[in-house]
Design a protein around this motif. Structure first.
Motif, PDB file in Angstrom:
ATOM      1  N   LYS A  72     138.662 -26.673 -36.631  1.00 49.97           N
ATOM      2  CA  LYS A  72     138.415 -25.231 -36.608  1.00 49.97           C
ATOM      3  C   LYS A  72     137.500 -24.798 -37.740  1.00 49.97           C
ATOM      4  CE  LYS A  72     142.585 -23.639 -34.283  1.00 49.97           C
ATOM      5  NZ  LYS A  72     143.824 -22.855 -34.390  1.00 49.97           N
ATOM      6  N   ASN A  73     137.538 -25.517 -38.852  1.00 56.94           N
ATOM      7  CA  ASN A  73     136.741 -25.172 -40.032  1.00 56.94           C
ATOM      8  C   ASN A  73     135.609 -26.160 -40.244  1.00 56.94           C
ATOM      9  OD1 ASN A  73     138.436 -22.932 -40.859  1.00 56.94           O
ATOM     10  ND2 ASN A  73     139.962 -24.486 -41.318  1.00 56.94           N
ATOM     11  N   TRP A  74     135.161 -26.794 -39.187  1.00 51.03           N
ATOM     12  CA  TRP A  74     134.183 -27.866 -39.292  1.00 51.03           C
ATOM     13  C   TRP A  74     132.910 -27.438 -40.012  1.00 51.03           C
ATOM     14  CZ3 TRP A  74     133.800 -32.628 -39.900  1.00 51.03           C
ATOM     15  CH2 TRP A  74     132.616 -33.325 -39.659  1.00 51.03           C
ATOM     16  N   GLY A  75     132.395 -26.257 -39.750  1.00 46.41           N
ATOM     17  CA  GLY A  75     131.177 -25.798 -40.418  1.00 46.41           C
ATOM     18  C   GLY A  75     131.322 -25.781 -41.922  1.00 46.41           C
ATOM     19  N   GLU A  76     132.428 -25.242 -42.401  1.00 46.52           N
ATOM     20  CA  GLU A  76     132.681 -25.196 -43.833  1.00 46.52           C
ATOM     21  C   GLU A  76     132.961 -26.590 -44.386  1.00 46.52           C
ATOM     22  OE1 GLU A  76     134.475 -23.263 -41.642  1.00 46.52           O
ATOM     23  OE2 GLU A  76     133.334 -21.424 -41.971  1.00 46.52           O
ATOM     24  N   ALA A  77     133.690 -27.398 -43.623  1.00 47.35           N
ATOM     25  CA  ALA A  77     134.038 -28.747 -44.078  1.00 47.35           C
ATOM     26  C   ALA A  77     132.793 -29.596 -44.243  1.00 47.35           C
ATOM     27  CB  ALA A  77     135.004 -29.411 -43.100  1.00 47.35           C
ATOM     28  N   THR A  78     131.860 -29.501 -43.315  1.00 50.35           N
ATOM     29  CA  THR A  78     130.663 -30.321 -43.424  1.00 50.35           C
ATOM     30  C   THR A  78     129.791 -29.856 -44.575  1.00 50.35           C
ATOM     31  OG1 THR A  78     129.549 -29.002 -41.731  1.00 50.35           O
ATOM     32  CG2 THR A  78     130.586 -31.062 -41.016  1.00 50.35           C
ATOM     33  N   THR A  79     129.737 -28.543 -44.794  1.00 50.39           N
ATOM     34  CA  THR A  79     128.968 -28.034 -45.928  1.00 50.39           C
ATOM     35  C   THR A  79     129.543 -28.544 -47.233  1.00 50.39           C
ATOM     36  OG1 THR A  79     128.377 -26.044 -44.700  1.00 50.39           O
ATOM     37  CG2 THR A  79     128.162 -25.952 -47.085  1.00 50.39           C
ATOM     38  N   GLU A  80     130.869 -28.466 -47.370  1.00 49.03           N
ATOM     39  CA  GLU A  80     131.514 -28.953 -48.583  1.00 49.03           C
ATOM     40  C   GLU A  80     131.341 -30.453 -48.734  1.00 49.03           C
ATOM     41  OE1 GLU A  80     135.602 -27.764 -48.361  1.00 49.03           O
ATOM     42  OE2 GLU A  80     135.064 -25.641 -48.256  1.00 49.03           O
TER      43      GLU A  80
END
Length: 85
Positions: A72-80
């Motif tokens: 669900k938070n993949w966009g943020e996870a990949t950025t981090e």
């Protein structure tokens, strides 16, 4: 009996798994989130990885919840993840 239920029962029998131990809806929810949030091919891979972790005894009690949240938070996870390198 619907096809998905029948498939689950027969696949469990073939693999020697007690069908009562399989939370089909939880796994389908996880793969839905992964398919839509990450990429479609990541859904079966994630289910397989979860199965490996379960079989090895390394999956936590809340492994499905953690993976669902990650998807669900993949966009943020990949950025981090990318900025940590």
């Amino acid at each position: 009996m619907n096809v998905l239920h029948e498939w689950t029962i027969l696949a469990c029998k073939e693999l020697g798994i007690d069908p009562a131990r399989v939370d089909r809806d939880e796994i389908l929810g996880l793969t839905k989130e992964v398919a839509h949030g990450v990429a479609r091919p990541a859904a079966p891979l994630t289910a397989y990885l979860l199965g490996l972790a379960q079989g090895a005894g390394t999956a936590s009690e809340d492994a499905v919840a953690k993976l669902t949240t990650l998807a669900k938070n993949w966009g943020e996870a990949t950025t981090e993840t990318l900025t940590d390198r």
